[in-house]
Design a protein around this motif. Structure first.
Motif, short mmCIF file in Angstrom:
data_model
loop_
_atom_site.label_atom_id
_atom_site.label_comp_id
_atom_site.label_asym_id
_atom_site.label_seq_id
_atom_site.Cartn_x
_atom_site.Cartn_y
_atom_site.Cartn_z
N GLU A 2 1.05 -1.18 0.01
CA GLU A 2 -0.03 0.16 0.00
C GLU A 2 1.01 1.33 0.02
N LEU A 3 0.49 2.17 -0.54
CA LEU A 3 1.15 3.58 -0.66
C LEU A 3 0.36 4.63 0.20
N ASN A 4 0.64 5.23 0.97
CA ASN A 4 0.04 6.26 1.79
C ASN A 4 -0.23 7.54 0.81
N VAL A 5 -1.59 7.76 0.78
CA VAL A 5 -2.12 8.87 0.01
C VAL A 5 -2.48 10.01 0.96
N ILE A 6 -1.80 11.30 0.70
CA ILE A 6 -1.97 12.28 1.78
C ILE A 6 -3.52 12.87 1.64
N GLY A 7 -3.89 12.82 2.97
CA GLY A 7 -5.56 13.36 2.86
C GLY A 7 -6.46 12.20 2.54
N ALA A 8 -6.01 10.89 2.54
CA ALA A 8 -6.97 10.04 1.89
C ALA A 8 -6.61 8.62 2.54
N LYS A 9 -7.19 7.58 2.20
CA LYS A 9 -7.07 6.44 2.67
C LYS A 9 -5.73 5.63 1.41
N PRO A 10 -4.98 4.74 2.15
CA PRO A 10 -3.96 4.16 1.51
C PRO A 10 -4.49 3.64 0.08
N GLU A 120 -4.48 13.08 -3.81
CA GLU A 120 -5.62 12.54 -4.41
C GLU A 120 -5.69 13.55 -5.82
N GLY A 121 -5.25 14.79 -5.65
CA GLY A 121 -5.12 15.64 -6.88
C GLY A 121 -4.32 16.96 -6.37
N VAL A 186 5.99 13.92 -7.03
CA VAL A 186 4.61 13.80 -6.17
C VAL A 186 3.68 13.37 -7.60
N MET A 187 2.73 12.34 -7.44
CA MET A 187 1.95 11.66 -8.07
C MET A 187 0.78 11.63 -7.62
N THR A 188 -0.53 11.89 -8.53
CA THR A 188 -1.76 11.66 -8.42
C THR A 188 -2.30 10.22 -8.14
#
Length: 200
Positions: A2-10, A120-121, A186-188
């Motif tokens: 799993e990759l951590n998504v800033i401000g959202a679920k992994p 996320e974006g 940094v990737m979406t």
């Protein structure tokens, strides 16, 4: 994994793409080949046969010192170049499979070092540099930063172009030189999915 998504679920991703082995020799080969392919190779000089002028022998063979044929010889001013450079291709062949393995290896190492961030974006709807600076501060990234979007729209590009060392690309333009030369990538989420689909 799993990759951590800033401000959202992994986000669940492939171990093969984002958790693979670091292959330094292959990465070096691919980076060198990519940069070599960008060389113009248009250098051109005139050889003895290309220089304009008569081929008449200008002095007798014997009795006058050194023996010469015509003034187009390389030792004379205005003569041809001895080993003249000609247009050539510097392209090196790299198999598609090897290229993809190298990209996977770079992404995996960036992830291990904590230099790969997923969002996320970018939330940049207007071409405002101020908004992009605020976003980078929020993400806590500095130095050479590469933003990878599923579709690098005009607003995102315009908001980024005045910031030094910040580069914006879409998934199709992702390349080993940009990845290796970045302090942070940094990737979406959508870009991650497209990259995984491409490299899986």
């Amino acid at each position: 994994m799993e990759l951590n998504v800033i401000g959202a679920k992994p986000l669940s991703v492939s171990d093969e793409v984002f958790g693979g082995e670091f292959k330094q020799a292959l990465i070096h080969q691919v980076v060198v080949a990519y940069r070599a392919g960008g060389r113009a190779g248009t250098q051109s000089q005139l050889s003895r046969s290309d220089v304009s002028g008569t081929t008449k022998k200008f002095k007798k063979q014997k009795g006058g010192g050194a023996r010469h044929g015509d003034y187009r010889a390389p030792i004379f001013v205005g003569g041809g170049v001895t080993f003249a450079a000609k247009p050539r291709s510097y392209e090196q062949k790299v198999n598609r499979k090897s290229y993809r393995v190298a990209i996977r290896s770079i992404l995996s190492e960036l992830n291990r070092q904590g230099r790969l961030k997923v969002v996320e974006g970018f939330g940049i709807d207007a071409p405002k540099t101020k908004a992009m600076v605020a976003k980078l501060a929020e993400l806590e990234v500095s130095g050479r930063v590469l933003l990878v979007s599923e579709d690098a729209n005009e607003a995102l590009y315009l908001a980024s172009r005045n910031i030094p060392y910040l580069h914006v690309v879409d998934v199709l333009a992702l390349n080993p030189v940009s990845l290796v030369g970045s302090d942070y990538v940094v990737m979406t989420v959508e870009a991650v999915k497209k990259v995984e689909e491409w490299l899986a």
